[in-house]
Design an enzyme around this catalytic site. Structure first.
Site, mmCIF file in Angstrom:
data_model
loop_
_atom_site.group_PDB
_atom_site.id
_atom_site.type_symbol
_atom_site.label_atom_id
_atom_site.label_comp_id
_atom_site.label_asym_id
_atom_site.label_seq_id
_atom_site.Cartn_x
_atom_site.Cartn_y
_atom_site.Cartn_z
ATOM 1 N N GLY A 1 34.132 71.085 12.799
ATOM 2 C CA GLY A 1 34.956 72.028 13.548
ATOM 3 C C GLY A 1 36.256 71.362 13.927
ATOM 4 O O GLY A 1 36.633 70.329 13.361
ATOM 5 N N VAL B 1 39.249 69.589 16.551
ATOM 6 C CA VAL B 1 39.266 68.451 17.463
ATOM 7 C C VAL B 1 38.837 68.900 18.867
ATOM 8 O O VAL B 1 39.211 69.983 19.328
ATOM 9 C CB VAL B 1 40.681 67.837 17.513
ATOM 10 C CG1 VAL B 1 40.722 66.656 18.470
ATOM 11 C CG2 VAL B 1 41.120 67.417 16.124
ATOM 12 N N GLY C 1 33.553 69.197 20.694
ATOM 13 C CA GLY C 1 32.331 68.658 21.279
ATOM 14 C C GLY C 1 31.278 68.235 20.281
ATOM 15 O O GLY C 1 30.091 68.194 20.613
ATOM 16 N N CYS D 1 31.279 64.715 11.753
ATOM 17 C CA CYS D 1 32.490 64.715 10.919
ATOM 18 C C CYS D 1 33.742 64.869 11.764
ATOM 19 O O CYS D 1 33.749 65.613 12.743
ATOM 20 C CB CYS D 1 32.418 65.839 9.882
ATOM 21 S SG CYS D 1 31.055 65.650 8.741
ATOM 22 N N GLY E 1 59.211 48.843 -21.993
ATOM 23 C CA GLY E 1 60.214 48.104 -21.223
ATOM 24 C C GLY E 1 61.247 49.061 -20.655
ATOM 25 O O GLY E 1 61.219 50.272 -20.928
ATOM 26 N N LEU E 2 62.160 48.541 -19.872
ATOM 27 C CA LEU E 2 63.190 49.355 -19.240
ATOM 28 C C LEU E 2 64.131 49.966 -20.275
ATOM 29 O O LEU E 2 64.224 49.500 -21.416
ATOM 30 C CB LEU E 2 63.999 48.502 -18.263
ATOM 31 C CG LEU E 2 63.258 47.970 -17.026
ATOM 32 C CD1 LEU E 2 64.122 46.930 -16.323
ATOM 33 C CD2 LEU E 2 62.911 49.120 -16.086
ATOM 34 N N SER F 1 63.803 49.960 -29.017
ATOM 35 C CA SER F 1 64.012 50.655 -30.298
ATOM 36 C C SER F 1 64.610 49.709 -31.337
ATOM 37 O O SER F 1 64.204 49.722 -32.519
ATOM 38 C CB SER F 1 64.930 51.864 -30.098
ATOM 39 O OG SER F 1 64.331 52.813 -29.237
ATOM 40 N N SER G 1 57.593 54.254 -21.237
ATOM 41 C CA SER G 1 56.198 54.382 -20.776
ATOM 42 C C SER G 1 55.992 53.590 -19.491
ATOM 43 O O SER G 1 55.310 52.564 -19.496
ATOM 44 C CB SER G 1 55.213 53.960 -21.874
ATOM 45 O OG SER G 1 55.540 52.721 -22.443
#
Length: 637
Positions: free
Chosen positions: A37, A39, A42, A117, A474-475, A481, A548
């Protein structure tokens, strides 16, 4: 002598009473339930009261509890029952529940495991954990506040997870002078909401965890209430295992029990149904059949075993069966598929990555899975279906999921053990989501793998080479390529059959519909990985040049291929060197804000931790890098 006989008879009677008590206690049914339930409704106080009233608190615990109650100040109350459950220091300081607290107690009629819970929205994932094994949920409502957002959220989650026994406990009735009109209004409000989410029935009761009203005994303060007390209801409600016993037999295999060459059995917890020696069973997903010859337990062989029992089954025939398989009745087997619609409850601080591969654990089965963009998320306040691109922390949504191989399942509504799963992040091993399968997708049943006469080994043999996927990462501006092209030229001179997939080139066709968001980047790599796998199946050496940026996607492609065929080549060029080159002017645009989600600037790059090959173009020329890669690849078969 007579006194000795009397003492002997008395001791015998006491021993009989003890044996009878132990036997009765051993055969008590077990009820798992949760309190949930909003906060301050109870929940912890109620559990503390149940423990106290059921005499499950030792004297030293009681003394410590009274001392702690005085320290925190309880406005005149002698005992703060919530402190029995709120064990974390942070919980006691804030007066709230953060983690799931499990407590055990029993009465003359039944044994109980109760999970307290947390009520805060940020800890909803903890509530889902507690509810996943529960047979009953006690939804608490503060009589002064009525039905709140978290009341609705937790009720929806309980129903979604499959809890069919709901108790609406209107708590703190002492603070509204036990007013029946207040109670009736809250019950009517909740009934309307419950009906809207599919809760057919629930049991409502007015209580006070603080005063003990209607907890273990009927309260004189609510003469207008004619129902059972909370403990009476908990002692008599039907538990899940008794319902599961009437369903078809299912046993997910946890391990193969082979202590010696004379014994071989298959151990696990029966999720549903019953089984007897002589029953014909089927092992899935293989479909092999046999007959149960023995049901073995630590206490001896059984004539029958039912849902909730852990057993070892022996077969009359030698058939293949291993962990992750499911044993079922031969004439009523579950399904196996690799594509599903499912509800997901996202439990991780990081949002779901559409297309990223996670581990899916369902029962004893563990497979790789990708999640598609959600069909919708659910607004628990209005039950509205909301269009979303991903799922954030505590979000609930419906999505399609694809596993890398068929898994044995049943819809969650029919079988929680074979329909409920968790998702695990492959890099961190964190549990990121809980899920419930609705059904398999029809295309999963209609699309089958078509066998062909020529195998991937035949294609490789015709080309006189071993397939490879050379994955350059890689960057931007690192030289991927350029180096990949130089490597392909050298392979061509060696009469190798190759093909180069370049990041920019595939975006002109195959991936022209994708942008550069994180989700699109993941999908970009997934598609390229599938194409590279097909080319490797054709016997080619495939070179790919893609930033990637995420380890998870590079690992996903690695897992698509046989071991040893994926070669990760890290073009390890420092950011300042790559940015200084800036051949395409992309870094300049990213720095000025014209180009969003650019790797290295406002989008992360996760460098490989253990690449097969590493080259650094700050220290190497293109030819040197290419020669280094060729030497590392040799000998090429």
């Amino acid at each position: 002598m007579a006194d000795a006989d009397a003492i002997y008879r008395t001791d015998a009677l006491i021993a009989e009473d003890i044996d009878a008590y132990l036997d009765a206690h051993q055969h008590k049914t077990m009820l798992r339930f949760i309190t949930c339930g909003s906060v301050d409704d109870g929940k912890s106080t109620l559990i503390g009261r149940l423990l106290y009233d059921s005499k499950m608190i030792f004297e030293d615990q009681l003394a410590a509890l009274e001392s702690d109650s005085r320290k925190v100040g309880t406005q005149g109350q002698e005992i703060d029952f919530a402190l029995l459950v709120d064990g974390l220091a942070a919980e006691r300081e804030q007066g709230i529940t953060i983690d799931v607290a499990y407590r055990f107690f029993n009465t003359e009629k039944r044994k109980f495991i109760v999970a307290d819970c947390p009520g805060h929205e940020q800890y909803t994932r903890n509530m889902v954990t507690g509810a996943s094994t529960a047979d009953l949920a006690v939804i608490l409502v503060d009589a002064r506040k009525g039905v709140l957002v978290q009341t609705r959220r937790h009720s929806y989650l309980c129903h979604l997870i499959g809890i069919r026994n709901i108790v609406l406990a209107v708590n703190k009735m002492d603070l509204v002078d036990y007013d029946q009109a207040t109670y009736d209004a809250i019950v009517a409000d909740y009934a309307g909401f419950a009906k809207s989410i599919g809760i057919d029935s629930f049991t409502a009761m007015p209580i006070s965890g603080f005063r003990g009203d209607n907890i273990t005994s009927r309260s004189a303060n609510t003469p207008w209430y004619r129902g059972a007390t909370l403990i009476d209801h908990l002692e008599t409600v039907e538990v899940l295992s008794s319902v599961d016993a009437d369903k078809p037999f299912r046993l997910p295999v946890q391990w193969v029990n082979r202590p010696n060459l004379d014994f071989r059995g298959f151990s696990g917890l029966i999720s549903t149904g019953t089984v007897k020696p002589g029953d014909e069973v089927r092992v899935l997903p293989s479909g092999k059949t046999s007959t149960v010859s023995r049901i073995v337990t630590l206490d001896g062989d059984l004539d029958q075993a039912s849902a909730g029992q852990s057993v070892t089954l022996c077969f009359a025939d030698e058939i293949d069966c291993s962990r992750g398989n499911v044993i079922a009745l031969a004439d009523a087997p579950p399904q196996a598929a690799d594509q599903f619609e499912a509800t997901l409850v996202w439990m991780n601080d990081d949002a779901m990555h559409v297309g990223r591969a996670y581990w899916l654990k369902l029962g004893t089965q563990t497979v790789s899975v990708t999640v598609q963009q959600p069909k919708y998320a659910i607004n628990v306040n209005t039950m509205e279906h909301v269009a979303v691109k991903t799922l954030e922390l505590n979000a609930i949504g419906v999505a399609e999921i694809f596993t890398d191989k068929p898994i044995v399942f049943e819809p969650y509504a029919d079988n929680r053990a074979l329909g409920g799963f968790i998702l695990i992040d492959k890099l961190t091993n964190a549990t990121v989501a809980a899920g419930m399968i609705h059904f398999s997708l029809r295309r999963a049943q209609n699309v089958h793998w078509q066998p062909t006469d020529l195998t991937r080994e035949d294609h490789a043999r015709m080309k006189n080479q071993a397939p490879r996927v050379l994955w350059f990462t890689g960057l931007s501006g690192a030289g991927k390529s350029t180096i990949a092209n130089a490597v392909e030229m050298r392979l061509n001179l060696m009469n190798r059959h190759t093909f180069l997939l370049d990041g920019d080139n595939v975006r002109h066709g195959l991936n022209k519909d994708l942008g550069f968001t994180e989700a699109d980047r993941i999908e970009n790599i997934r598609r390229v990985g599938e194409v590279a796998r097909l080319m490797a199946d054709a016997g080619l050496i495939v070179l790919t040049a893609f930033i990637s940026p995420f380890r998870a996607e590079r690992e996903m492609v690695r897992n698509m291929l046989p071991e040893g065929e994926f070669v990760e080549i890290f073009v390890d060029t420092p950011l300042e060197v790559a940015e200084a080159r800036d051949v395409k002017g992309l870094y300049k645009k990213a720095r000025s804000g014209e180009l969003k989600n650019f790797t290295g600037i406002d989008s992360p790059y996760e460098a490989p931790e253990a690449p097969e090959i590493r080259v650094n173009t700050a220290d190497m020329t293109v030819d040197e890098a290419a020669e280094h890669i060729i030497r590392q690849l040799m000998p090429l078969k």
